[in-house]
Design a protein around this motif. Sequence first.
Motif, PDB file in Angstrom:
ATOM      1  N   THR A  56       0.829  -1.207   0.000  1.00  6.08           N
ATOM      2  CA  THR A  56       0.000   0.000   0.000  1.00  6.08           C
ATOM      3  C   THR A  56       0.860   1.252   0.000  1.00  6.08           C
ATOM      4  O   THR A  56       0.517   2.260  -0.621  1.00  6.08           O
ATOM      5  CB  THR A  56      -0.930   0.008   1.230  1.00  6.08           C
ATOM      6  N   ASN A  98       2.244   1.726  -3.608  1.00  3.39           N
ATOM      7  CA  ASN A  98       1.125   1.916  -4.536  1.00  3.39           C
ATOM      8  C   ASN A  98       0.405   3.236  -4.319  1.00  3.39           C
ATOM      9  O   ASN A  98      -0.265   3.744  -5.229  1.00  3.39           O
ATOM     10  CB  ASN A  98       0.124   0.764  -4.401  1.00  3.39           C
ATOM     11  N   SER A  99       0.558   3.820  -3.146  1.00  4.33           N
ATOM     12  CA  SER A  99      -0.152   5.064  -2.851  1.00  4.33           C
ATOM     13  C   SER A  99       0.317   6.222  -3.723  1.00  4.33           C
ATOM     14  O   SER A  99      -0.400   7.217  -3.876  1.00  4.33           O
ATOM     15  CB  SER A  99       0.025   5.445  -1.375  1.00  4.33           C
ATOM     16  N   ALA A 113       0.356   6.348  -6.755  1.00 10.46           N
ATOM     17  CA  ALA A 113      -0.520   6.445  -7.923  1.00 10.46           C
ATOM     18  C   ALA A 113      -1.649   7.436  -7.685  1.00 10.46           C
ATOM     19  O   ALA A 113      -2.351   7.829  -8.626  1.00 10.46           O
ATOM     20  CB  ALA A 113      -1.104   5.076  -8.259  1.00 10.46           C
TER      21      ALA A 113
END
Length: 254
Positions: free
Chosen positions: A72, A75-76, A78
Amino acid sequence: MGDKAKRLVLVVSGKGGVGKTTFSRLMTDIYRERNAKAAIFDADGQIGGLVRVYHDAGVNFYDLRQDAERVTLLNSIASDADVILHDLPGGSRFEISKIVDNGDGEQVEGFLAALSENGVRLTLVHVIDNEIESAQSVGQYMSAFGTDSVDHVAVLNMRESRDLKADFPYWFGFDVNGERRYGKGRDRLLAAGGIEVSMPAMQVGARAKLNALNLKYSDCARHPELTITERTIASQFLRGFRKAIEPAAGFLGL
């Protein structure tokens, strides 16, 4: 560098209980009052001190220690937010190094490469209390992450302090028989262009009551369950924080 690149701000320390969540709560208030395009994450899936208070402000919640949730963090980026802040649990250096690297807490080249490839600038916010572990943590993070593509902010938590230099001996260093002990982490951070700020203290009783009521600092000024004195203390705390972080505004995405 304090440019306007997209920012990933990680609030870190090798030690728990230093005030990372207090800093993150204050920054959440600041981002909101300045209408910053910010995404906020609470990565401590066990305690959740940030999401407990700011759950209605869109704070995301995950556990960095869990294999399935650790991604997470990376990926955050993005998100279409201009600044992405993660309140990380103590000792997260090893967890970060597990995302795409070998998990030894020292190798994070893959993580840093992913940020660079996606146009994201990293800021590490080192929250420091009076004990040796949090001061030593700064050097450990700087050794792992470097300074070429990372900005560093040291936040001295004045929660239990009255004298800045005397109460943070492991950060500022001290002399013993003419020999300087400790203080190398501070020297290294400042030499690399890092910024040092202090986080003001709040009267203990007022702080405890605000925490018990799960209040945002920005909601205290007129809260009916607080006395006038408590409201004033909370407002003064927030004003003091606003002023204190101004030197690091660019590194914090402000």
